[in-house]
Design a protein around this motif. Structure first.
Motif, PDB file in Angstrom:
ATOM      1  N   PHE A  83      64.361  88.109  73.453  1.00  0.00           N
ATOM      2  CA  PHE A  83      63.241  87.421  74.086  1.00  0.00           C
ATOM      3  C   PHE A  83      62.387  88.414  74.868  1.00  0.00           C
ATOM      4  O   PHE A  83      61.148  88.377  74.831  1.00  0.00           O
ATOM      5  CB  PHE A  83      63.790  86.316  74.995  1.00  0.00           C
ATOM      6  N   ASP A  84      63.044  89.331  75.573  1.00  0.00           N
ATOM      7  CA  ASP A  84      62.329  90.352  76.335  1.00  0.00           C
ATOM      8  C   ASP A  84      61.451  91.200  75.413  1.00  0.00           C
ATOM      9  O   ASP A  84      60.298  91.511  75.749  1.00  0.00           O
ATOM     10  CB  ASP A  84      63.346  91.240  77.063  1.00  0.00           C
ATOM     11  N   LEU A  85      61.973  91.566  74.245  1.00  0.00           N
ATOM     12  CA  LEU A  85      61.171  92.366  73.317  1.00  0.00           C
ATOM     13  C   LEU A  85      59.984  91.573  72.795  1.00  0.00           C
ATOM     14  O   LEU A  85      58.866  92.094  72.715  1.00  0.00           O
ATOM     15  CB  LEU A  85      62.025  92.854  72.150  1.00  0.00           C
ATOM     16  N   TRP A  86      60.198  90.290  72.428  1.00  0.00           N
ATOM     17  CA  TRP A  86      59.074  89.489  71.920  1.00  0.00           C
ATOM     18  C   TRP A  86      57.960  89.413  72.963  1.00  0.00           C
ATOM     19  O   TRP A  86      56.781  89.561  72.635  1.00  0.00           O
ATOM     20  CB  TRP A  86      59.509  88.061  71.570  1.00  0.00           C
ATOM     21  N   VAL A  87      58.330  89.204  74.218  1.00  0.00           N
ATOM     22  CA  VAL A  87      57.324  89.101  75.275  1.00  0.00           C
ATOM     23  C   VAL A  87      56.568  90.414  75.425  1.00  0.00           C
ATOM     24  O   VAL A  87      55.331  90.444  75.514  1.00  0.00           O
ATOM     25  CB  VAL A  87      57.980  88.684  76.604  1.00  0.00           C
ATOM     26  N   ARG A  88      57.279  91.540  75.435  1.00  0.00           N
ATOM     27  CA  ARG A  88      56.607  92.827  75.610  1.00  0.00           C
ATOM     28  C   ARG A  88      55.740  93.175  74.404  1.00  0.00           C
ATOM     29  O   ARG A  88      54.673  93.787  74.557  1.00  0.00           O
ATOM     30  CB  ARG A  88      57.634  93.918  75.899  1.00  0.00           C
ATOM     31  N   LEU A  89      56.150  92.786  73.199  1.00  0.00           N
ATOM     32  CA  LEU A  89      55.280  92.979  72.034  1.00  0.00           C
ATOM     33  C   LEU A  89      53.991  92.179  72.185  1.00  0.00           C
ATOM     34  O   LEU A  89      52.899  92.666  71.897  1.00  0.00           O
ATOM     35  CB  LEU A  89      56.004  92.570  70.755  1.00  0.00           C
ATOM     36  N   LYS A 104      59.968  90.566  84.814  1.00  0.00           N
ATOM     37  CA  LYS A 104      59.390  91.782  84.236  1.00  0.00           C
ATOM     38  C   LYS A 104      57.960  91.535  83.778  1.00  0.00           C
ATOM     39  O   LYS A 104      57.079  92.389  83.965  1.00  0.00           O
ATOM     40  CB  LYS A 104      60.244  92.264  83.061  1.00  0.00           C
ATOM     41  N   ALA A 105      57.724  90.375  83.141  1.00  0.00           N
ATOM     42  CA  ALA A 105      56.371  90.066  82.670  1.00  0.00           C
ATOM     43  C   ALA A 105      55.418  89.917  83.842  1.00  0.00           C
ATOM     44  O   ALA A 105      54.270  90.385  83.783  1.00  0.00           O
ATOM     45  CB  ALA A 105      56.396  88.788  81.834  1.00  0.00           C
ATOM     46  N   ARG A 106      55.871  89.282  84.910  1.00  0.00           N
ATOM     47  CA  ARG A 106      55.021  89.121  86.095  1.00  0.00           C
ATOM     48  C   ARG A 106      54.617  90.478  86.663  1.00  0.00           C
ATOM     49  O   ARG A 106      53.465  90.686  87.062  1.00  0.00           O
ATOM     50  CB  ARG A 106      55.744  88.294  87.154  1.00  0.00           C
ATOM     51  N   ALA A 107      55.538  91.424  86.674  1.00  0.00           N
ATOM     52  CA  ALA A 107      55.238  92.754  87.199  1.00  0.00           C
ATOM     53  C   ALA A 107      54.351  93.560  86.251  1.00  0.00           C
ATOM     54  O   ALA A 107      53.541  94.376  86.699  1.00  0.00           O
ATOM     55  CB  ALA A 107      56.544  93.507  87.457  1.00  0.00           C
ATOM     56  N   ALA A 108      54.493  93.333  84.948  1.00  0.00           N
ATOM     57  CA  ALA A 108      53.753  94.135  83.971  1.00  0.00           C
ATOM     58  C   ALA A 108      52.308  93.691  83.814  1.00  0.00           C
ATOM     59  O   ALA A 108      51.432  94.509  83.517  1.00  0.00           O
ATOM     60  CB  ALA A 108      54.460  94.073  82.619  1.00  0.00           C
ATOM     61  N   LEU A 109      52.036  92.399  84.001  1.00  0.00           N
ATOM     62  CA  LEU A 109      50.691  91.880  83.775  1.00  0.00           C
ATOM     63  C   LEU A 109      49.817  92.062  85.013  1.00  0.00           C
ATOM     64  O   LEU A 109      50.320  92.083  86.142  1.00  0.00           O
ATOM     65  CB  LEU A 109      50.772  90.391  83.416  1.00  0.00           C
ATOM     66  N   ASP A 154      45.660  89.108  88.078  1.00  0.00           N
ATOM     67  CA  ASP A 154      44.753  88.016  87.729  1.00  0.00           C
ATOM     68  C   ASP A 154      44.900  87.570  86.281  1.00  0.00           C
ATOM     69  O   ASP A 154      44.056  86.828  85.768  1.00  0.00           O
ATOM     70  CB  ASP A 154      43.310  88.425  87.998  1.00  0.00           C
ATOM     71  N   ALA A 155      45.965  87.991  85.607  1.00  0.00           N
ATOM     72  CA  ALA A 155      46.182  87.568  84.223  1.00  0.00           C
ATOM     73  C   ALA A 155      46.384  86.059  84.167  1.00  0.00           C
ATOM     74  O   ALA A 155      47.047  85.485  85.044  1.00  0.00           O
ATOM     75  CB  ALA A 155      47.390  88.280  83.634  1.00  0.00           C
ATOM     76  N   PRO A 156      45.829  85.385  83.149  1.00  0.00           N
ATOM     77  CA  PRO A 156      45.960  83.919  83.078  1.00  0.00           C
ATOM     78  C   PRO A 156      47.394  83.442  82.949  1.00  0.00           C
ATOM     79  O   PRO A 156      47.688  82.295  83.281  1.00  0.00           O
ATOM     80  CB  PRO A 156      45.126  83.557  81.843  1.00  0.00           C
ATOM     81  N   GLU A 157      48.306  84.314  82.488  1.00  0.00           N
ATOM     82  CA  GLU A 157      49.708  83.908  82.312  1.00  0.00           C
ATOM     83  C   GLU A 157      50.498  83.916  83.615  1.00  0.00           C
ATOM     84  O   GLU A 157      51.645  83.423  83.641  1.00  0.00           O
ATOM     85  CB  GLU A 157      50.401  84.841  81.312  1.00  0.00           C
ATOM     86  N   GLN A 158      49.935  84.443  84.717  1.00  0.00           N
ATOM     87  CA  GLN A 158      50.708  84.565  85.952  1.00  0.00           C
ATOM     88  C   GLN A 158      51.134  83.207  86.502  1.00  0.00           C
ATOM     89  O   GLN A 158      52.262  83.048  86.971  1.00  0.00           O
ATOM     90  CB  GLN A 158      49.918  85.346  87.006  1.00  0.00           C
ATOM     91  N   GLY A 159      50.248  82.218  86.450  1.00  0.00           N
ATOM     92  CA  GLY A 159      50.631  80.891  86.924  1.00  0.00           C
ATOM     93  C   GLY A 159      51.744  80.295  86.099  1.00  0.00           C
ATOM     94  O   GLY A 159      52.676  79.665  86.630  1.00  0.00           O
TER      95      GLY A 159
END
Length: 351
Positions: free
Chosen positions: A202-208, A249-254, A257-262
């Motif tokens: 799942f972590d790899l899919w998200v980072r891709l 990890k996704a929260r820290a990488a984006l 103001d990325a729309p996915e943060q919420g």
């Protein structure tokens, strides 16, 4: 043959047809085979049965306790298949090692206890080759093994669909391990995170998907996903902890103001509540019935339906019944029972 390069042992065979030698592989199929010597032959036979022939394969024995080498040996007459053996390093590092030993521009994952249907590579590879905006391709799969009833992994998802990062994050776009993606993208995100004990796929899919672009899902069942009673994916609390790490990890990488943060904030909160639910069950099963039931009541909004409603009503008058009932539920959960699978799917835990 001795060990070298970090205790890496390689085995292959030169016996193959001239036609196979003449073709450069278009996709590398990676097969981790820890503890599945009795099953890996089925995985490799399904690979050899593919309508698409331009592949290479590495089977990696990550310090397994069983005789993976012996199980793979009959398949090494096919020059496209190679065998690697390493000291135990975990599935993420094992996949990274195997991928580094291949050269094809595309990568497909096939766990050693799973199977591919014959049209899988012939369908996924040309799509990725034709459309550079697609980061990963996946499909529906048949769920079998330690389940009371075989069924599709993703019931009601028999139509092709596409997804973006947010869809992969919230699992509205479903992905299972039998997925194909580009080597260049894999290298760009740094491969599998070897620190992830759970949810590493799942972590790899998200980072891709953080690279931009789309994910593509074929509703046709082109894989067969085996549930084993002792498999890592059978333990909900560990999978939830893995999911939580992915979201953080996704929260820290984006960008902030990325729309996915919420969405990520909501998923973190939901996952934490689900962990609280599992920990409350643990307290009851471990004998702290009063304390565990108090915790369960605080998070009971996570579960609905008449069975849970009746259970909570019963435990109000007969709390002693909670321990055997929830112990049964935990055992059913670990075997991939139907109630567990329904709960897992809702929380993004299932494969």
């Amino acid at each position: 043959m001795g060990y070298h390069a970090g205790m890496l042992k390689v085995a292959s065979s030169s016996q193959d047809s001239p036609a196979l030698r003449a073709k450069a592989p278009r996709v590398a199929v990676i097969v981790p085979a820890y503890g599945v010597a009795h099953l890996v032959g089925e995985a490799l036979a399904s690979l050899q049965a593919q309508h698409f022939e331009d592949w290479e394969c590495v089977v990696i024995d990550d310090g397994a306790p069983d005789d993976v080498a012996g199980a793979v040996a009959p398949f090494l007459t096919d020059r496209r298949i190679r065998f690697l053996a390493t000291e135990n390093q975990g599935v993420s590092a094992a996949r990274n090692t195997a991928i580094a030993a291949t050269s094809a521009p595309l990568i497909a994952l096939l766990d050693g206890d799973d199977r591919l249907r014959a049209e899988y590579l012939a369908t996924t590879v040309p799509l990725l080759e034709a459309d550079p905006s697609i980061r990963l391709v996946t499909s529906n799969a048949w769920l079998f093994g330690a389940v009371p009833r075989e069924r599709p992994c993703f019931a009601g998802r028999d139509s092709d669909s596409e997804g973006r990062l947010g869809d992969v994050l919230d699992r509205s776009f479903m992905v299972y391990i039998g997925t194909t993606f580009r080597r260049a993208d894999f290298d760009a995100v740094g491969g599998f995170d070897a620190t992830m004990a759970q949810a590493e796929d799942f972590d790899l899919w998200v980072r891709l998907m953080e690279l931009g672009g789309r994910a593509f899902y074929f509703g046709q069942m082109m894989g067969e996903y085996r549930v084993r009673a002792n498999s890592a994916s059978a333990h909900a609390d560990r999978m939830l902890l893995g999911n939580l790490k992915v979201y953080e990890k996704a929260r820290a990488a984006l960008p902030a103001d990325a729309p996915e943060q919420g969405l990520i904030d909501r998923l973190i909160a939901e996952t934490q509540r689900a962990l609280d639910f599992e920990h409350a069950i643990d307290r009851v099963v471990d004998g702290d019935i009063a304390g565990g039931l108090d915790e369960l009541r605080r998070v009971r909004a996570l579960v609905g339906g008449p069975i849970w409603a009746l259970s909570f009503a019963l435990w109000r008058f007969a709390p002693g019944l909670a321990r055997p009932m929830l112990s049964w539920r935990r055992r059913a959960h670990s075997r991939g029972g139907p109630q567990a699978l329904q709960h897992d799917d809702a929380l993004g835990v299932a494969a």
